[in-house]
Design an enzyme around this catalytic site. Structure first.
Site: not given
Length: 245
Positions: A51, A53, A198
């Site tokens: 995935r 975001d 991140r």
């Protein structure tokens, strides 16, 4: 049925992430909608390597899907690119064995995070880099990055919302690429946890700004507690660059 492997690129700015979500525009939903049209309304499930975001981009996301249509690979590429929105591009389509799995067969990934080091905002970079207007000690960032290399429990560097139990990952490389007012941090590893890149970037920025010292990184790793690491860097600077098989 024939299984097809595709490498795709997308600008994540206008999407609520890669994965299908109710009543939201996602990369997967766009792909599946176009494949359904090609298959005259029949549902076709798309499986991604992982995935991304909302706001996160991809240069080399990998997907697979199964189809009874024996269309030549190049024609698949042309057909999908003619139907998909401009933010998504199919870079390649290849026939693969039915046992191939875009997610489970991946042995590593490369992510890149782009920072715009400027006190003046650039409207053309706002969706594709995180503007950071403060001084940074790049030598300290490079030194801190060395402590992340190797195999560690990265509990301190993933979202508390993650459902993954095993948080041990191996980072093979962290490189700093300085190009004018753009700074790119490159990460290569065998896998990454939810928000891990991140949070690593946010922690390295904290080192570069003097909030942490490089020598504190092993301590933060050992804590296995998200509260001790840096902030989560914004989504728009992150790119899924390549998936390795």
């Amino acid at each position: 049925m024939q299984r097809y492997k595709c490498v795709i690129s997308y600008d994540g700015s206008g999407f609520s992430g890669y994965q299908v979500q109710p009543n939201k525009r996602t990369v997967q939903s766009e792909l599946e909608a176009k494949l359904a049209k090609i298959h005259k309304g029949a549902s076709v499930k798309v499986v991604g390597s992982g995935r991304t975001d909302a706001g996160v981009h991809a240069k080399g996301q990998v997907i697979h899907f199964d189809s009874p249509l024996l269309i030549p690979e190049q024609k698949w590429e042309v057909a999908l690119n003619s139907m998909l929105p401009e933010e998504i591009s199919v870079l390649s389509v290849n026939k693969v064995d039915a046992s191939f799995h875009a997610r489970f067969d991946a042995v590593g990934k490369e992510y890149r995070y782009v920072l715009h080091l400027s006190s003046i905002r650039d409207p053309f970079q706002r969706n594709y880099a995180y503007r950071y207007p403060y001084p940074l000690n790049l030598d300290a960032i490079r030194e801190a990055g060395k402590f992340f290399l190797g195999t560690h429990d990265f509990t301190s560097f993933c979202s508390a919302k993650t459902e993954v139990v095993d948080k041990i990952r191996t980072i093979e490389a962290i490189d700093i690429i300085n190009d004018g007012d753009l700074l790119t941090i490159r990460f290569v590893g065998n896998g990454f946890l939810y928000n891990m890149v991140r949070i690593l970037v946010g922690t390295l920025l904290a080192v570069g700004s003097g909030d942490f010292s490089p020598e504190e990184i092993p301590v933060i790793i050992e804590k296995k507690d998200r509260r001790f690491a840096g902030k989560t860097a914004p989504a728009q600077g992150l790119y899924l660059w390549e998936v390795f098989y």
